[in-house]
Enzyme design. Structure first.
Site, short mmCIF file in Angstrom:
data_model
loop_
_atom_site.label_atom_id
_atom_site.label_comp_id
_atom_site.label_asym_id
_atom_site.label_seq_id
_atom_site.Cartn_x
_atom_site.Cartn_y
_atom_site.Cartn_z
N SER A 1 -43.21 52.55 77.97
CA SER A 1 -44.06 51.75 77.08
C SER A 1 -43.35 51.39 75.78
O SER A 1 -42.52 52.14 75.26
CB SER A 1 -45.37 52.48 76.78
OG SER A 1 -45.18 53.46 75.79
N ASN A 2 -43.70 50.22 75.28
CA ASN A 2 -43.16 49.77 74.00
C ASN A 2 -43.75 50.57 72.84
O ASN A 2 -43.08 50.78 71.83
CB ASN A 2 -43.48 48.28 73.80
CG ASN A 2 -42.70 47.41 74.75
OD1 ASN A 2 -41.48 47.56 74.87
ND2 ASN A 2 -43.38 46.50 75.44
#
Ligand SMILES: *Cc1c(COP(=O)(O)O)cnc(C)c1O
Length: 347
Positions: free
Chosen positions: A82-83
């Site tokens: 995930s960012n």
């Protein structure tokens, strides 16, 4: 003087600067010719903090809150790729705080993309074994694991700050209220008359912030969130409650804007690439040399292209929210390579 002008100074003061603002805004001349309308791009992908992206604007406000509460370690949860976990880890490094990431799944044998970056910037990584395929319990299980880690940190004498999902708390939303003011300045300066902003939307913070910014300004391009994940059963209610609470933080009476949500480009699920997203990625890359990813920006760009080509929209702004390193995740790299392989030498 608009209400947005009035709140701007306060927003600048409550921000912990992590990045250089404004991010660039520029025309896409060759892409515009290819799709048949004037298209501009807002480059939140292009900023100094560890590959940046839209989480940075929210983090700048959230870190102000963490600072006010005397916290010394940011505690975030999410998928290893995930960012939001990577951006949180980088923000912690830049602000001199600790970061602990509570991650779905097990530690992979090889690492790439965001997980690798999170390790490099010094976050502690805690793998939970919770799998996305565990279905609806996924976030619940991850949340329970996170609360356990929070108790451990407190027992160690630390002061953890539990990060909201996707950095989308009311405080995080304020980062995108300020972003809309930033955009209006740039549009004015550039003489750009775009009608609408397209951006990918998942945890609703970006959409809520830009929509509230427009409402407080009373003018400017409409904001269309292109849904790329199904995080909330009732997204409109989530958007409305974020805006209500953000208005509370700004100290004004609550406003109730309308929301423009595009539900047509999610595809089978969050994280599943669509043909339209792959096409959009290739078109922007081949006309402008600008990269997008299949999970977020590719789907939002696909929505923009579909609407412009169908004559539903004219001049548009594409808000690039970052996450380009997603293309290096093996399954997306494979999908993109298969997509371009038949055309690799066809120019
Ligand atoms: C998180 C993210 C989004 C979605 O933003 P929200 O505020 O969570 O809706 C869009 N694009 C990228 C690249 C992201 O990482």
């Amino acid at each position: 003087m608009t209400r947005l002008d009035e709140v701007r100074g306060g927003l600048a003061r409550s921000r912990v600067p992590l990045t250089a603002l404004p991010t660039p805004l520029h025309r896409l001349p060759r892409f515009s010719a290819a799709v048949g309308a004037e298209i501009w791009i807002k480059r939140d992908d292009a900023a100094p903090l560890a590959l940046a992206g839209n989480k940075v604007r929210k983090l700048e406000q959230i870190l102000g809150d963490a600072r006010d509460r005397g916290c010394d370690v940011l505690l975030a949860q999410g998928a290893p790729i995930s960012n939001v976990t990577r951006a949180t880890a980088a923000a912690a490094a830049a602000a001199g705080l600790g970061a602990v990431l509570v991650l779905a799944g097990r530690e992979p044998e090889t690492t790439s993309g965001n997980l690798l970056l999170s390790g490099i910037v010094g976050a502690r990584l805690r793998f939970t074994g919770v799998q996305a395929t565990d279905g609806p319990d996924y976030w619940g299980a991850l949340g329970a694991a996170t609360r356990q880690v929070e108790r451990e940190l407190i027992a160690e004498g630390r002061r953890p700050y539990p990060m909201p999902v996707g950095c989308s708390s009311p405080r995080g939303v304020l980062g995108f209220v300020a972003a809309y003011a930033e955009l209006l300045d740039q549009l004015h300066e550039a003489g750009c008359r775009a009608d609408v902003v397209y951006h990918p939307s998942s945890s609703a913070g970006t959409h809520a912030g830009l929509t509230l910014g427009r409402r407080l300004a009373g003018h400017g391009p409409r904001v269309r969130g292109v849904l790329v994940a199904d995080v909330y059963d009732d997204l409109e209610e989530r958007l409305a409650s974020l805006i209500r609470e953000a208005c509370g933080l700004l100290g004004g009476s609550p406003v109730t804007p309308e929301f423009d949500i595009d539900h047509g480009h999610l595809g089978p699920a969050y994280g599943e690439a669509t043909q339209e997203a792959l096409d959009a990625i290739v078109l922007l890359a081949r006309t402008e040399g600008v990269m997008c990813d299949p999970v977020y920006t590719g789907k939002a760009l696909a929505a923009l292209i579909a609407d412009v080509r169908a004559g539903r929209e004219g001049p548009c702004i594409f808000w690039h929210t970052g996450g380009v390193q997603g293309v290096f995740e093996p399954r997306y790299a494979r999908a993109l390579w298969d997509h371009i392989a038949p055309r690799l030498n066809a120019r």
